[in-house]
Write a protein that holds these residues in place. Structure first.
Motif, PDB file in Angstrom:
ATOM      1  N   SER A 108      12.289   0.440   2.923  1.00  0.00           N
ATOM      2  CA  SER A 108      11.845  -0.537   4.335  1.00  0.00           C
ATOM      3  C   SER A 108      10.340  -0.653   4.268  1.00  0.00           C
ATOM      4  CB  SER A 108      12.085   0.081   5.581  1.00  0.00           C
ATOM      5  OG  SER A 108      11.521   1.331   5.636  1.00  0.00           O
ATOM      6  N   ARG A 109       9.831   0.064   3.130  1.00  0.00           N
ATOM      7  CA  ARG A 109       8.254  -0.098   3.203  1.00  0.00           C
ATOM      8  C   ARG A 109       7.795   0.637   1.833  1.00  0.00           C
ATOM      9  NH1 ARG A 109       4.786   3.577   6.938  1.00  0.00           N
ATOM     10  NH2 ARG A 109       5.814   5.642   6.742  1.00  0.00           N
ATOM     11  N   TYR A 110       6.845   0.371   1.247  1.00  0.00           N
ATOM     12  CA  TYR A 110       6.208   1.036   0.261  1.00  0.00           C
ATOM     13  C   TYR A 110       4.901   1.687   0.791  1.00  0.00           C
ATOM     14  CZ  TYR A 110       9.451  -1.794  -2.202  1.00  0.00           C
ATOM     15  OH  TYR A 110      10.652  -2.519  -2.471  1.00  0.00           O
ATOM     16  N   LEU A 111       4.560   2.840   0.452  1.00  0.00           N
ATOM     17  CA  LEU A 111       3.487   3.634   0.716  1.00  0.00           C
ATOM     18  C   LEU A 111       2.728   4.020  -0.588  1.00  0.00           C
ATOM     19  CD1 LEU A 111       4.187   6.110   3.555  1.00  0.00           C
ATOM     20  CD2 LEU A 111       2.956   3.763   3.628  1.00  0.00           C
ATOM     21  N   LEU A 112       1.329   4.006  -0.620  1.00  0.00           N
ATOM     22  CA  LEU A 112       0.675   4.526  -2.047  1.00  0.00           C
ATOM     23  C   LEU A 112      -0.657   5.017  -1.456  1.00  0.00           C
ATOM     24  CD1 LEU A 112      -1.532   2.299  -3.005  1.00  0.00           C
ATOM     25  CD2 LEU A 112       0.621   1.124  -3.811  1.00  0.00           C
ATOM     26  N   TYR A 125      -3.887  -4.106  -5.283  1.00  0.00           N
ATOM     27  CA  TYR A 125      -2.643  -3.581  -4.318  1.00  0.00           C
ATOM     28  C   TYR A 125      -2.784  -4.929  -3.164  1.00  0.00           C
ATOM     29  CZ  TYR A 125      -1.979   0.705  -6.607  1.00  0.00           C
ATOM     30  OH  TYR A 125      -1.466   1.528  -7.560  1.00  0.00           O
ATOM     31  N   GLY A 126      -4.074  -5.326  -2.926  1.00  0.00           N
ATOM     32  CA  GLY A 126      -4.253  -6.237  -1.796  1.00  0.00           C
ATOM     33  C   GLY A 126      -3.499  -7.424  -2.360  1.00  0.00           C
ATOM     34  N   LYS A 127      -3.603  -7.912  -3.480  1.00  0.00           N
ATOM     35  CA  LYS A 127      -2.974  -9.177  -3.838  1.00  0.00           C
ATOM     36  C   LYS A 127      -1.361  -8.984  -3.867  1.00  0.00           C
ATOM     37  CE  LYS A 127      -4.483 -10.058  -8.222  1.00  0.00           C
ATOM     38  NZ  LYS A 127      -5.019 -10.528  -9.404  1.00  0.00           N
ATOM     39  N   LEU A 128      -1.008  -7.843  -4.111  1.00  0.00           N
ATOM     40  CA  LEU A 128       0.308  -7.461  -4.039  1.00  0.00           C
ATOM     41  C   LEU A 128       0.969  -7.027  -2.603  1.00  0.00           C
ATOM     42  CD1 LEU A 128       0.704  -5.026  -6.957  1.00  0.00           C
ATOM     43  CD2 LEU A 128       1.586  -7.088  -6.817  1.00  0.00           C
ATOM     44  N   GLY A 129      -0.033  -7.488  -1.722  1.00  0.00           N
ATOM     45  CA  GLY A 129       0.772  -7.296  -0.244  1.00  0.00           C
ATOM     46  C   GLY A 129       0.400  -5.983   0.681  1.00  0.00           C
ATOM     47  N   VAL A 142     -12.898   9.639  -1.829  1.00  0.00           N
ATOM     48  CA  VAL A 142     -12.336   9.097  -0.337  1.00  0.00           C
ATOM     49  C   VAL A 142     -10.946   8.178  -0.812  1.00  0.00           C
ATOM     50  CG1 VAL A 142     -12.595   7.487   1.482  1.00  0.00           C
ATOM     51  CG2 VAL A 142     -14.618   8.881   0.912  1.00  0.00           C
ATOM     52  N   MET A 143     -10.123   8.889  -0.239  1.00  0.00           N
ATOM     53  CA  MET A 143      -8.643   8.244  -0.507  1.00  0.00           C
ATOM     54  C   MET A 143      -8.244   7.131   0.413  1.00  0.00           C
ATOM     55  SD  MET A 143      -8.161   9.863  -3.516  1.00  0.00           S
ATOM     56  CE  MET A 143      -6.406   9.021  -4.034  1.00  0.00           C
ATOM     57  N   ALA A 144      -7.796   5.954  -0.148  1.00  0.00           N
ATOM     58  CA  ALA A 144      -7.269   4.812   0.869  1.00  0.00           C
ATOM     59  C   ALA A 144      -5.869   4.827   0.779  1.00  0.00           C
ATOM     60  CB  ALA A 144      -7.730   3.637   0.396  1.00  0.00           C
ATOM     61  N   PHE A 145      -5.088   4.966   1.775  1.00  0.00           N
ATOM     62  CA  PHE A 145      -3.578   4.948   2.140  1.00  0.00           C
ATOM     63  C   PHE A 145      -3.177   3.693   2.535  1.00  0.00           C
ATOM     64  CE2 PHE A 145      -4.969   9.303   2.328  1.00  0.00           C
ATOM     65  CZ  PHE A 145      -3.961   9.935   1.451  1.00  0.00           C
ATOM     66  N   LEU A 146      -2.393   2.979   1.817  1.00  0.00           N
ATOM     67  CA  LEU A 146      -1.998   1.607   1.580  1.00  0.00           C
ATOM     68  C   LEU A 146      -0.401   1.751   1.961  1.00  0.00           C
ATOM     69  CD1 LEU A 146      -3.879   0.393  -1.501  1.00  0.00           C
ATOM     70  CD2 LEU A 146      -4.865   0.363   1.151  1.00  0.00           C
ATOM     71  N   GLU A 147      -0.168   0.640   2.801  1.00  0.00           N
ATOM     72  CA  GLU A 147       1.385   0.234   2.965  1.00  0.00           C
ATOM     73  C   GLU A 147       1.772  -1.157   2.573  1.00  0.00           C
ATOM     74  OE1 GLU A 147       4.081   1.063   6.762  1.00  0.00           O
ATOM     75  OE2 GLU A 147       2.340  -0.058   7.260  1.00  0.00           O
ATOM     76  N   LYS A 148       2.839  -1.379   2.237  1.00  0.00           N
ATOM     77  CA  LYS A 148       3.540  -2.797   2.261  1.00  0.00           C
ATOM     78  C   LYS A 148       4.877  -2.651   2.840  1.00  0.00           C
ATOM     79  CE  LYS A 148       5.158  -6.255  -1.109  1.00  0.00           C
ATOM     80  NZ  LYS A 148       4.887  -6.691  -2.402  1.00  0.00           N
TER      81      LYS A 148
END
Length: 150
Positions: A108-112, A125-129, A142-148
């Motif tokens: 239902s979502r992707y986290l990285l 990652y931004g280009k991939l949504g 500093v870690m950035a946590f991203l979700e799609k």
């Protein structure tokens, strides 16, 4: 060529991981990063609950990504790596697309997460949504946590 990695590929993937993240650690002036401390035993254990993809060229693995699905339907994306001399050729994008396709209909979502100090990775990652959820200082970076979301 992208395909699923098998257990026999893990030593080569670990070697690639050490080379790729070693370069990142140097750029960040970090003494070490968790990917540099992973052992083959830990990688074999991770493989029990994850799917690994590899990008092979001329008989060598030059890229890899892994992911696992939890009970809530979240795919945890781990360690997208591309050999330093092979970057900016679309290999990372292709690996991510293969992983997302594998989990399509299940996730239902992707986290990285990735270092905030690697703008080229954040750009990919931004280009991939993927969108930034939050950041966390880990001491070495500093870690950035991203979700799609699907």
């Amino acid at each position: 060529m992208i395909s699923r990695a098998v257990k026999d590929d893990l030593p080569e993937i670990l070697d690639l991981q050490l080379r790729a993240f070693g370069e990142v650690a140097q750029r960040l002036n970090a003494a070490s990063l968790p990917p540099l401390e992973q052992t083959i035993e830990q990688l074999l254990e991770e493989e029990q609950n994850s799917v690994f993809f590899k990008y092979t060229e001329n008989g060598h693995i030059i890229g890899s990504v892994r992911g696992s699905l939890d009970a809530s339907g979240t795919c945890h994306v781990g360690r997208l790596i591309v050999a330093p001399y092979c970057r900016n050729r679309g290999i990372g994008r292709q690996l991510m697309e293969a992983l997302e396709e594998y989990f399509r209909g299940k996730a239902s979502r992707y986290l990285l997460f990735t270092s905030e100090e690697t703008p080229e990775t954040l750009h990919l990652y931004g280009k991939l949504g993927y969108e930034k959820l939050y950041t966390r200082n880990t001491g070495s970076t500093v870690m950035a946590f991203l979700e799609k979301k699907v």
